[in-house]
Design an enzyme around this catalytic site. Structure first.
Site, mmCIF file in Angstrom:
data_model
loop_
_atom_site.group_PDB
_atom_site.id
_atom_site.type_symbol
_atom_site.label_atom_id
_atom_site.label_comp_id
_atom_site.label_asym_id
_atom_site.label_seq_id
_atom_site.Cartn_x
_atom_site.Cartn_y
_atom_site.Cartn_z
ATOM 1 N N ASP A 10 0.844 -1.204 0.000
ATOM 2 C CA ASP A 10 0.000 0.000 0.000
ATOM 3 C C ASP A 10 0.878 1.253 0.000
ATOM 4 O OD1 ASP A 10 0.950 -0.436 2.607
ATOM 5 O OD2 ASP A 10 -0.862 0.378 3.561
ATOM 6 N N ASP A 15 6.855 1.127 1.747
ATOM 7 C CA ASP A 15 6.420 0.135 0.745
ATOM 8 C C ASP A 15 7.171 0.343 -0.564
ATOM 9 O OD1 ASP A 15 3.501 -1.048 1.783
ATOM 10 O OD2 ASP A 15 3.871 1.005 2.410
ATOM 11 N N ASN A 39 -2.213 2.790 3.798
ATOM 12 C CA ASN A 39 -1.537 4.064 4.025
ATOM 13 C C ASN A 39 -2.308 5.215 3.380
ATOM 14 O OD1 ASN A 39 0.681 3.188 5.556
ATOM 15 N ND2 ASN A 39 1.777 2.535 3.721
ATOM 16 N N THR A 123 2.997 -6.068 2.781
ATOM 17 C CA THR A 123 3.547 -4.984 3.594
ATOM 18 C C THR A 123 2.472 -3.962 3.963
ATOM 19 O OG1 THR A 123 4.243 -3.732 1.623
ATOM 20 C CG2 THR A 123 5.845 -5.265 2.577
ATOM 21 N N PHE A 164 -0.364 -0.548 12.908
ATOM 22 C CA PHE A 164 -1.295 -0.015 11.905
ATOM 23 C C PHE A 164 -1.798 -1.073 10.928
ATOM 24 C CE2 PHE A 164 -1.978 1.919 7.700
ATOM 25 C CZ PHE A 164 -2.990 2.823 8.005
ATOM 26 N N ASN A 165 -0.898 -1.830 10.278
ATOM 27 C CA ASN A 165 -1.322 -2.760 9.224
ATOM 28 C C ASN A 165 -2.329 -3.779 9.729
ATOM 29 O OD1 ASN A 165 0.280 -1.570 7.299
ATOM 30 N ND2 ASN A 165 1.912 -3.096 7.396
ATOM 31 N N HIS A 237 10.022 0.059 8.057
ATOM 32 C CA HIS A 237 9.237 -1.120 8.409
ATOM 33 C C HIS A 237 9.193 -2.159 7.280
ATOM 34 C CE1 HIS A 237 7.685 1.178 11.840
ATOM 35 N NE2 HIS A 237 7.438 2.174 10.994
ATOM 36 N N ASP A 238 8.611 -1.768 6.154
ATOM 37 C CA ASP A 238 8.261 -2.735 5.110
ATOM 38 C C ASP A 238 9.452 -3.439 4.455
ATOM 39 O OD1 ASP A 238 5.620 -2.178 5.631
ATOM 40 O OD2 ASP A 238 5.480 -0.646 4.079
#
Length: 308
Positions: A10, A15, A39, A123, A164-165, A237-238
């Site tokens: 996203d 990402d 996102n 992700t 969040f995800n 993160h991703d």
């Protein structure tokens, strides 16, 4: 032999960098990219993915998913990623188009036609992955593993308990975590250690070339939010979920039982990790807790060199 993968994302700053890392790796064979809302809205995350891939000279099937989670209204994160979902660099319009298939149809086609098992790298929210598993249960055995970014053992970032995800679509996460497919979870425990500092950004920028400069500009924007949050660097993160597939030794993991909270008033979307094995249940997830940050940064620098 290269590992066949599908990336579900996203974009999103991290990402976008995860996509570029995957396509630059000689270890991975990216068969498709599918898009989920998270996102930003589905329209914006799809547009961002097409722009990034086009800018980098990558041509791969791209398919859009649903506009919202399985059972809930969509949560987005403009305060992190900006109104476009990819604020910072000025990217030209894409010369690529999404394919006519929906995300789950493209995943099913790639998995069905592959001679080897496919690794899924989500992700974002797990909406597309859960719908694929619900709609094509006969293909589950052809999934090698799911390496995802999401969740946390200790605390959250969008609520005190939830990352969040997972919070965007907890019901989808529950389906995925109960699927029986091997899962590697790169959650906040590890991604908050995958920090990119100012000197790392300059190292990437100094590689030169339009992709390296674009990545540096993405990181410049991403850093503003995290500086305000008290971070000394930006947690990428991703890319952790991609980095693990490229080189599992870059992350330190522990096999644990993980459940998803779908009903809690204060804990909705939490990945409930049985860290001390209290429940004595089957350990269904390899949870990442540490990362070799220096090797991770080196991997990112080598990735942007690929596009020169």
């Amino acid at each position: 032999m290269r590992i066949p993968v599908i990336i579900d994302c996203d974009p999103g700053h991290d990402d976008a960098i995860a996509l570029l890392l995957a396509f630059a790796s000689e270890k991975l064979d990216v068969k498709a990219v599918t898009i989920v809302a998270g996102n930003q809205t589905q329209e914006k995350t799809l547009n961002n993915a097409l722009k990034v891939l086009s800018f980098a000279g990558v041509n791969v099937p791209v398919a859009k998913g649903d506009d919202k989670p399985l059972m809930r209204d969509l949560i987005i994160a403009p305060e992190v990623h900006g109104d476009s979902g990819l604020d910072g660099p000025e990217l030209p319009e894409s010369n690529l188009k999404a394919c006519d298939m929906l995300a789950i149809e493209l995943i099913a086609k790639v998995v069905r036609e592959s001679d080897k098992k496919i690794t899924l790298i989500p992700t974002g929210a797990l909406t597309n992955i859960a719908k694929f598993l619900l709609c094509y249960p006969e293909l589950k055995e052809k999934i090698e593993r799911i390496s995802l970014m999401g969740g946390a053992c200790f605390g959250g970032n969008w609520s005190p308990a939830a990352e969040f995800n997972i919070l965007v679509d907890p019901e989808a996460a529950d389906i995925v975590f109960k699927s029986g497919i091997p899962i590697t979870m790169s959650g906040l425990d590890v991604t908050h250690k995958a920090l990119i500092y100012d000197e790392d950004v300059e190292r990437i920028r100094n590689v030169g070339g339009k992709v390296a400069v674009m990545v540096a500009e993405l990181l410049d924007f991403f850093a503003k939010f995290h500086m305000d949050m008290g971070f000394k660097g930006s947690p990428l993160h991703d890319p952790c979920a991609v980095a693990w597939v490229i080189d599992p030794s870059i992350l330190t993991t522990k096999k644990l039982h993980v459940d998803i909270e779908t009903k809690g008033e204060h804990t909705l979307g939490a990945t409930v990790v049985d860290y001390y094995d209290v429940l004595k249940k089957e350990k269904n997830v390899d949870v990442a807790f540490d990362i070799d940050r220096e090797r991770f940064v080196d991997m990112l620098v080598e990735a942007v060199k690929y596009y020169n």
